[in-house]
Design a protein around this motif. Structure first.
Motif, short mmCIF file in Angstrom:
data_model
loop_
_atom_site.label_atom_id
_atom_site.label_comp_id
_atom_site.label_asym_id
_atom_site.label_seq_id
_atom_site.Cartn_x
_atom_site.Cartn_y
_atom_site.Cartn_z
N SER A 121 -3.76 4.95 10.84
CA SER A 121 -4.60 3.78 10.54
C SER A 121 -6.07 4.19 10.46
O SER A 121 -6.56 4.96 11.29
N TRP A 147 -4.26 1.24 -0.03
CA TRP A 147 -3.79 0.14 0.81
C TRP A 147 -2.49 0.54 1.53
O TRP A 147 -2.33 0.30 2.72
N VAL A 148 -1.57 1.16 0.80
CA VAL A 148 -0.33 1.66 1.38
C VAL A 148 -0.26 3.16 1.14
O VAL A 148 -0.35 3.61 -0.01
N ILE A 155 0.26 0.81 6.20
CA ILE A 155 -0.54 -0.21 5.52
C ILE A 155 -1.91 -0.27 6.18
O ILE A 155 -2.03 -0.54 7.38
N GLN A 156 -2.94 -0.04 5.41
CA GLN A 156 -4.30 -0.12 5.94
C GLN A 156 -4.75 -1.59 6.02
O GLN A 156 -4.29 -2.43 5.25
N ARG A 158 -6.47 -4.10 4.94
CA ARG A 158 -7.27 -4.48 3.77
C ARG A 158 -8.23 -5.63 4.08
O ARG A 158 -9.39 -5.61 3.66
N GLN A 178 1.23 2.00 -4.25
CA GLN A 178 2.45 1.80 -3.47
C GLN A 178 2.58 0.37 -2.96
O GLN A 178 3.62 0.02 -2.39
N ALA A 179 1.56 -0.45 -3.17
CA ALA A 179 1.62 -1.85 -2.74
C ALA A 179 2.03 -2.78 -3.87
O ALA A 179 2.61 -3.83 -3.64
N LEU A 183 3.52 -6.00 -2.03
CA LEU A 183 2.60 -6.84 -1.28
C LEU A 183 1.80 -7.71 -2.25
O LEU A 183 1.71 -7.40 -3.43
N GLU A 287 1.31 -0.51 11.28
CA GLU A 287 2.03 -1.40 10.37
C GLU A 287 2.44 -0.59 9.14
O GLU A 287 1.62 0.11 8.56
N ARG A 288 3.71 -0.67 8.77
CA ARG A 288 4.20 0.11 7.63
C ARG A 288 4.96 -0.78 6.67
O ARG A 288 5.55 -1.78 7.04
N ILE A 289 4.97 -0.36 5.41
CA ILE A 289 5.77 -1.05 4.41
C ILE A 289 7.23 -0.63 4.59
O ILE A 289 7.52 0.49 5.02
#
Length: 382
Positions: A121, A147-148, A155-156, A158, A178-179, A183, A287-289
């Motif tokens: 992060s 962002w991802v 997940i940064q 945002r 990747q988002a 997202l 937090e991850r996708i």
């Protein structure tokens, strides 16, 4: 023969809807800038695709600039943005894709690389202090971040980054490769100036991407050319690729949702932990996708495991696929403080629209054999 394709973060398989759109567009002759009937038909394909990309990105159609790739889009945003706004310094995250770092390098400007914690992060306090220092010195910054993350799925934040940079005089660029499709981008209502997205990560053909641009960035250009893309990216538009991109934008969200990738990722992680208590999931504390699992079992180098998995028909990677097909060291894991020895054991599994529970089952069966051979070899050596 591929039994299980688990490398969607590198490139997703082509969606049938995208393939059909590409073939149909290839049958039409002409140039979308021509005023005759054939040219107008091609222009409509481009316009319809632009609408589809805008819809998925939460943008206005006029904010979508088609590019040859997300790498080109990021380069246009960073190099073109630095020139257009007389930027003094580029700021990006240590775990960002090399498309960002190379574009920053190409500007010739000073660079500040934001560190990340052990989970990957971004250090928000360092960003805040960097902005404060720039305001004190009068520097203009261009801040860019992914962002991802493409390797770990982290997940940064945002929202927090936009709250810091968005209202300021500094530029904000997001790598949303990747988002996109996973997202909610909501570009038009966001505080971000430019966002880069890619087609082939969501089932479109490779060779097409887009840069989302707010109106105050209309003079951000990289390829001047003949005035195509509202004067923001010259060159005759590749209509067939654009058509495929548009159809992928229409079809991908539902296809991705049907695949249930979050459940697949959870099943895979549970299976891995059940095999070996020493398994490490990179980015687990952040937090991850749901479509990406980057892991390692200490002592099993990825060069060994990838060869065995490939022979079993399992397609995955050790990280980014943008390094000339080589299995190299991960700058992402290094930035997270992962030791070189453990980093060399890292494998990335990534899911997408074509993924199934059977893919996870096949992978776990194949990896368990890799693990068993490693244990047998380690036991014999002891």
């Amino acid at each position: 023969m591929v039994a299980a394709y688990l490398d969607h973060n590198a490139s997703a398989p082509l969606l049938a809807e995208a393939r059909d759109a590409v073939i149909a567009a290839l049958d039409l002759p002409g140039n979308p800038s021509s005023v005759h009937g054939s040219g107008r038909a091609l222009r409509k394909i481009v316009d319809d695709a632009r609408d589809a990309v805008a819809e998925l990105a939460g943008a206005e159609a006029k904010q979508v600039v088609f590019t040859g790739s997300a790498t080109e889009a990021l380069t246009q945003a960073i190099v073109g943005g630095a020139k257009a706004f007389n930027v003094d310094r580029i700021v990006y995250c240590a775990t960002d894709h090399t498309a960002t770092s190379k574009a920053a390098e190409a500007t010739g400007l000073p660079v500040t690389m934001l560190p990340v914690d052990s989970a990957g992060s971004i250090d928000i306090e360092t960003l805040a202090s960097t902005l404060e220092a720039a305001d004190g010195s009068g520097e203009t910054l261009l801040v860019s971040f992914a962002w991802v993350n493409n390797e770990t799925g982290v997940i940064q934040p945002r929202g927090r980054i936009e709250a810091l940079v968005g209202p300021s005089r500094h530029l904000l660029v997001i790598d949303a490769v990747q988002a996109f499709g996973k997202l909610t981008l909501d570009f038009a209502a966001s505080a971000t100036d430019m966002i880069a997205v890619s087609g082939h990560k969501i089932g479109a053909p490779a060779g097409i991407g887009a840069l989302l641009v707010k109106s105050h960035c209309d003079n951000v250009r990289l390829v001047p050319g003949g005035g195509q893309e509202q004067g923001r990216r010259g060159g005759t538009e590749p209509v067939a690729l654009i058509a495929g991109f548009g159809k992928a934008c229409e079809a991908y969200p539902a296809s991705y949702e049907r695949a249930g990738v979050a459940v697949l990722g959870e099943t895979l992680e549970t299976g891995l932990k059940g095999m070996d208590s020493e398994v490490v999931i990179f980015g687990e504390g952040a937090e991850r996708i749901g479509n990406c699992v980057n892991f390692a079992v200490p002592g099993i180098k990825n060069t060994v495991s990838m060869m065995a998995l490939d022979l079993a028909g399992i397609a995955l990677s050790s990280g980014s696929a943008c390094s000339s097909g080589k299995v190299g060291k991960s700058h992402v894991l290094a930035a997270m403080g992962v030791t070189p020895e453990l980093s060399e054991c890292g494998l990335r599994v990534s899911f997408g629209w074509s993924s199934t529970a059977k893919d996870v089952e096949l992978f776990l069966e194949a990896f368990e054999k890799v693990l068993s051979r490693h244990r047998a070899k380690s036991g014999a050596a002891a």
